[in-house]
Design a protein around this motif. Structure first.
Motif, short mmCIF file in Angstrom:
data_model
loop_
_atom_site.label_atom_id
_atom_site.label_comp_id
_atom_site.label_asym_id
_atom_site.label_seq_id
_atom_site.Cartn_x
_atom_site.Cartn_y
_atom_site.Cartn_z
N ASN A 90 -5.16 9.79 -17.81
CA ASN A 90 -6.30 10.53 -18.37
C ASN A 90 -5.89 11.93 -18.84
O ASN A 90 -6.63 12.90 -18.66
N GLY A 91 -4.70 12.02 -19.40
CA GLY A 91 -4.23 13.29 -19.94
C GLY A 91 -3.61 14.23 -18.93
O GLY A 91 -3.12 15.30 -19.28
N ASN A 92 -3.58 13.84 -17.66
CA ASN A 92 -2.99 14.67 -16.61
C ASN A 92 -1.67 14.07 -16.15
O ASN A 92 -1.57 12.86 -15.97
N THR A 93 -0.67 14.92 -15.97
CA THR A 93 0.66 14.47 -15.57
C THR A 93 0.78 14.47 -14.05
O THR A 93 0.40 15.43 -13.38
N PHE A 94 1.31 13.37 -13.54
CA PHE A 94 1.56 13.22 -12.11
C PHE A 94 3.03 12.90 -11.93
O PHE A 94 3.56 12.01 -12.58
N LYS A 95 3.68 13.63 -11.05
CA LYS A 95 5.09 13.38 -10.75
C LYS A 95 5.19 13.20 -9.25
O LYS A 95 4.81 14.08 -8.48
N GLY A 96 5.71 12.09 -8.87
CA GLY A 96 5.82 11.81 -7.44
C GLY A 96 6.32 10.41 -7.23
O GLY A 96 6.98 9.83 -8.09
N SER A 97 5.98 9.86 -6.09
CA SER A 97 6.41 8.50 -5.81
C SER A 97 5.36 7.77 -4.98
O SER A 97 4.59 8.39 -4.24
N MET A 98 5.35 6.49 -5.16
CA MET A 98 4.52 5.60 -4.36
C MET A 98 5.47 4.55 -3.80
O MET A 98 6.15 3.86 -4.58
N ALA A 99 5.53 4.44 -2.50
CA ALA A 99 6.42 3.48 -1.86
C ALA A 99 5.92 2.07 -2.09
O ALA A 99 4.71 1.84 -2.24
N PRO A 100 6.84 1.10 -2.12
CA PRO A 100 6.40 -0.29 -2.19
C PRO A 100 5.54 -0.59 -0.96
O PRO A 100 5.83 -0.12 0.14
N LEU A 101 4.48 -1.33 -1.15
CA LEU A 101 3.53 -1.57 -0.07
C LEU A 101 3.82 -2.84 0.72
O LEU A 101 3.19 -3.09 1.74
N GLY A 102 4.73 -3.66 0.23
CA GLY A 102 5.07 -4.89 0.93
C GLY A 102 3.98 -5.95 0.84
O GLY A 102 3.84 -6.80 1.72
N LEU A 103 3.22 -5.92 -0.24
CA LEU A 103 2.13 -6.88 -0.42
C LEU A 103 2.64 -8.17 -1.04
O LEU A 103 3.60 -8.17 -1.82
N SER A 104 1.97 -9.26 -0.73
CA SER A 104 2.27 -10.54 -1.38
C SER A 104 1.75 -10.49 -2.81
O SER A 104 0.93 -9.64 -3.16
N ASP A 105 2.23 -11.41 -3.63
CA ASP A 105 1.74 -11.48 -5.02
C ASP A 105 0.23 -11.71 -5.06
O ASP A 105 -0.46 -11.15 -5.90
N LYS A 106 -0.29 -12.50 -4.15
CA LYS A 106 -1.74 -12.75 -4.07
C LYS A 106 -2.48 -11.45 -3.74
O LYS A 106 -3.51 -11.14 -4.35
N GLN A 107 -1.97 -10.68 -2.79
CA GLN A 107 -2.61 -9.41 -2.43
C GLN A 107 -2.57 -8.43 -3.59
O GLN A 107 -3.54 -7.70 -3.83
#
Length: 137
Positions: A90-107
């Motif tokens: 939405n026009g705003n820059t975000f720099k960071g990280s999101m760790a893998p959540l370990g979810l199944s493909d269904k989740q």
């Protein structure tokens, strides 16, 4: 069968109005959204907040989020494998990280269906487990 009955049958078979989901698909989508809400509340809400608005300059919004709605594969990939670096939402820059959540493909599919149909977002194509399984790092 008269012409009127034929017309009604075709109308109901091929989709009434703008809803292109069959009753079974709509039921499947609603079930997926319900399951996705549970996943969201367990894994995502801490950063993206209960209202999907995120935290300014820290965590991007999911509510009415152009990135989420316009970059479907990238969004699935972020949930499935994590994300690091810079993104613009939405026009705003975000720099960071999101760790893998370990979810199944269904989740992942369920949470995508929830977030792409919540907080002002509307997704006209259900995210499936098969689609998620085809996303690679």
């Amino acid at each position: 069968m008269n012409l009127y009955t034929l017309f009604i049958s075709l109308y109901l078979s091929f989709g009434a109005g703008t809803n292109y989901y069959t009753p079974v698909q709509k039921s499947s989508l609603q079930d997926s959204i319900k399951k996705g809400k549970v996943v969201y509340e367990s894994f995502c809400m801490t950063c993206h907040m209960a209202n999907g608005e995120g935290l300014p300059k820290a965590f991007p919004p999911l509510a009415k989020a152009d990135y989420l709605m316009n970059k479907r594969a990238e969004s699935i990939k972020a949930i499935k494998y994590g994300l690091s670096g810079t993104i613009v939402v939405n026009g705003n820059t975000f720099k960071g990280s999101m760790a893998p959540l370990g979810l199944s493909d269904k989740q992942v599919a369920d949470v995508m269906n929830y977030i792409t149909n919540s907080w002002g977002n509307q997704n006209d194509k259900m995210v499936t487990e098969k689609e998620v399984s085809e996303i690679r790092p």
